[in-house]
Scaffold this active site. Structure first.
Site, mmCIF file in Angstrom:
data_model
loop_
_atom_site.group_PDB
_atom_site.id
_atom_site.type_symbol
_atom_site.label_atom_id
_atom_site.label_comp_id
_atom_site.label_asym_id
_atom_site.label_seq_id
_atom_site.Cartn_x
_atom_site.Cartn_y
_atom_site.Cartn_z
ATOM 1 N N HIS A 94 4.611 1.202 -1.129
ATOM 2 C CA HIS A 94 5.396 2.255 -1.768
ATOM 3 C C HIS A 94 5.084 2.270 -3.251
ATOM 4 O O HIS A 94 4.863 1.206 -3.839
ATOM 5 C CB HIS A 94 6.908 2.027 -1.560
ATOM 6 C CG HIS A 94 7.709 3.249 -1.774
ATOM 7 N ND1 HIS A 94 8.113 3.646 -3.027
ATOM 8 C CD2 HIS A 94 8.141 4.194 -0.907
ATOM 9 C CE1 HIS A 94 8.778 4.779 -2.909
ATOM 10 N NE2 HIS A 94 8.805 5.136 -1.639
ATOM 11 N N ASP B 250 9.530 4.417 6.715
ATOM 12 C CA ASP B 250 8.887 5.019 7.880
ATOM 13 C C ASP B 250 8.441 4.008 8.926
ATOM 14 O O ASP B 250 8.031 4.384 10.017
ATOM 15 C CB ASP B 250 7.674 5.848 7.432
ATOM 16 C CG ASP B 250 8.116 7.077 6.677
ATOM 17 O OD1 ASP B 250 9.154 7.641 7.060
ATOM 18 O OD2 ASP B 250 7.441 7.469 5.719
#
Ligand code: CMC
Length: 428
Positions: free
Chosen positions: A306, A363
């Site tokens: 991320h 996710d």
């Protein structure tokens, strides 16, 4: 609030003083606005060190793995509030009391129907169109139906548009699914809550009674909450930039949907499940980890890494717990969960992932839950878009509420040709 100053020394030029602004928390920010008149720009492709706006909605501390919406921690919201409460918080800045909550819920559920003619838009698409392509089109098309809420400088118009988008997104998302499988569209039901109504529009059909499973509805609601907002990510920044020109809200949200679709952003949930399916069993994990680490291989381990989190994504922590709980409650034994757990375990102790601080993101587990509750993989990113709509609207509204809002117009470092003469083409 400005406190101290930074001084920029450029060889041969007089020093430039730049104010340093403090937020309520997080890093201090050097205000470079006046640099533009000095003949210098800053260069920061990908916005690695640039705050593009001021905001009071969401705070992330990526090193500590903290995510707060209007100050409330995401795990508390996911475990103790429902999605509409979170929507209210994002939109209005604080948790609602019971009366406010009830009114909000009633208003949202009474605006879930879309204009009947919108169905004709769907019929113009191929049945095998990706639903995100359809969503970009039909959400943008809402502007053609709701002329009475397009004045972005009118607070009331902005509020009406916010309610319309929040209320109608599940209807449009479910219509995408129904269209893809050739079933009739199912009208919303005002007696159901937000997630129950979405599941009803997705899975009911005119031939038999459909009862929403409360375990599935709760899981769906949690997924919506965990995706509701994430400060200035690519799609939210897209919505803000599109909106900064005064574009109408429906067009701005359509732009956000387009940005979200990319596999590095919202498209990762779909890509992640495909990766888990491709890995298929724990024995193949090493092969895929080696691919992810190979500089000459474009393969990335989807659901890992991320831009902001250099620690476990707090949304992934909640999602992981929810995933185990839901599969257990529904008595589903999914071999992909086994692959995911083992993949996470190995990756978290692998030197490459440790050194680059690549942790599972939101996710990584969401796809396994969505699959478990019967949502087809090609609808995953649509679910993300639906959930994130409230975040997009809250940011869009915040931007327009700020009187100092100006059109977003980034500058560039030009590395192209210098001026040269054009030689007209000889056309015999
Ligand atoms: N697998 C393998 N290597 C990775 C991965 C990954 N998933 N993510 C980053 N890296 C490596 C990357 O190759 C780079 O290595 P090097 O420094 O040697 O060049 C380093 O880690 C830094 O990566 P980056 O691409 O420069 O970092 P970024 O901040 O620009 O990108 C990201 C962040 C999320 C796009 C990226 O981690 C990624 O592509 N992850 C997979 C896609 C994904 O799961 N996206 C969902 C994000 S969460 C949902 C959302 O909010 O949208």
């Amino acid at each position: 609030m400005a406190s101290k100053k930074a001084t920029l020394h450029i060889e041969g030029d007089i020093p430039i003083e730049l104010p340093i602004i403090n937020g309520t928390q997080g890093p201090q920010v050097i205000d470079i606005r006046q640099l533009g008149t000095s003949g210098y720009f800053t260069f920061d492709p990908g916005f690695l060190a640039t705050a593009s706006c001021e905001s009071q909605i969401t705070y992330i501390d990526g090193d500590k793995g903290i995510l707060l919406h209007r100050g409330y921690p995401i795990d508390q919201l996911a475990n103790n509030a429902d999605y509409l409460e979170v929507c209210y918080i994002l939109l209005y800045g604080q948790a609602p009391n019971y009366q406010e909550y009830k009114k909000f819920k009633t208003t949202v559920s009474h605006h879930t129907m879309v204009h009947e003619q919108i169905a004709s838009f769907f019929r113009g698409f191929r049945r095998d169109a990706h639903p995100m392509a359809v969503m970009c089109g039909v959400v943008g098309a809402l502007a053609a139906f709701y002329h009475d809420s397009l004045d972005v400088n009118n607070d009331m118009h902005r509020e009406i548009a916010a309610y319309r988008l929040l209320s109608k997104m599940p209807t449009l998302a479910a219509m995408c699914y129904k269209y893809s499988i050739g079933q009739p569209f199912i009208y919303p039901r005002n007696d159901l809550n937000y997630s129950e109504n979405f599941l009803h529009m997705m899975f009911a059909n005119p031939c038999e009674k459909y009862e929403v499973n409360p375990i599935i509805a709760r899981a769906m609601d949690k997924i919506f909450t965990l995706h509701a907002d994430h400060e200035q990510n690519a799609s939210t920044s897209t919505v803000r930039l599109a909106g900064s020109s005064g574009a109408n809200p429906f067009a701005c949200i359509a732009a956000g949907i387009a940005s979200l679709w990319g596999p590095a952003h919202g498209g990762a949930n779909e890509a992640c499940l495909h990766t888990l399916e491709e890995i298929a069993n724990v024995d193949s994990i090493e092969k895929y980890l080696n691919k992810a680490k190979d500089k000459n291989d474009p393969f990335r381990l989807m659901g890992f890494g991320h831009r902001v989190y250099k620690n476990y994504d707090p949304r992934a922590t909640v999602m992981r717990e929810a995933c185990h709980k839901v599969l257990k409650e529904l008595n589903i034994k999914d071999p992909l969960l086994e692959v995911a757990i083992e993949l996470e375990r190995i990756a978290l102790s692998d030197e490459y992932f440790v050194e680059k601080k690549l942790y599972p993101n939101v996710d990584f587990y969401s796809g396994i839950i969505l699959k478990g509750i019967g949502i087809p993989v090609y609808m995953f990113t649509v679910i993300f878009a639906m959930s994130r709509t409230i975040g997009w609207i809250a940011h869009w509204n915040e931007m327009h509420s700020n009187p100092s809002n100006r059109i977003g117009r980034p500058r560039q470092l030009y590395t192209g040709q210098k001026k040269r003469d054009f030689k007209p083409l000889y056309k015999p």
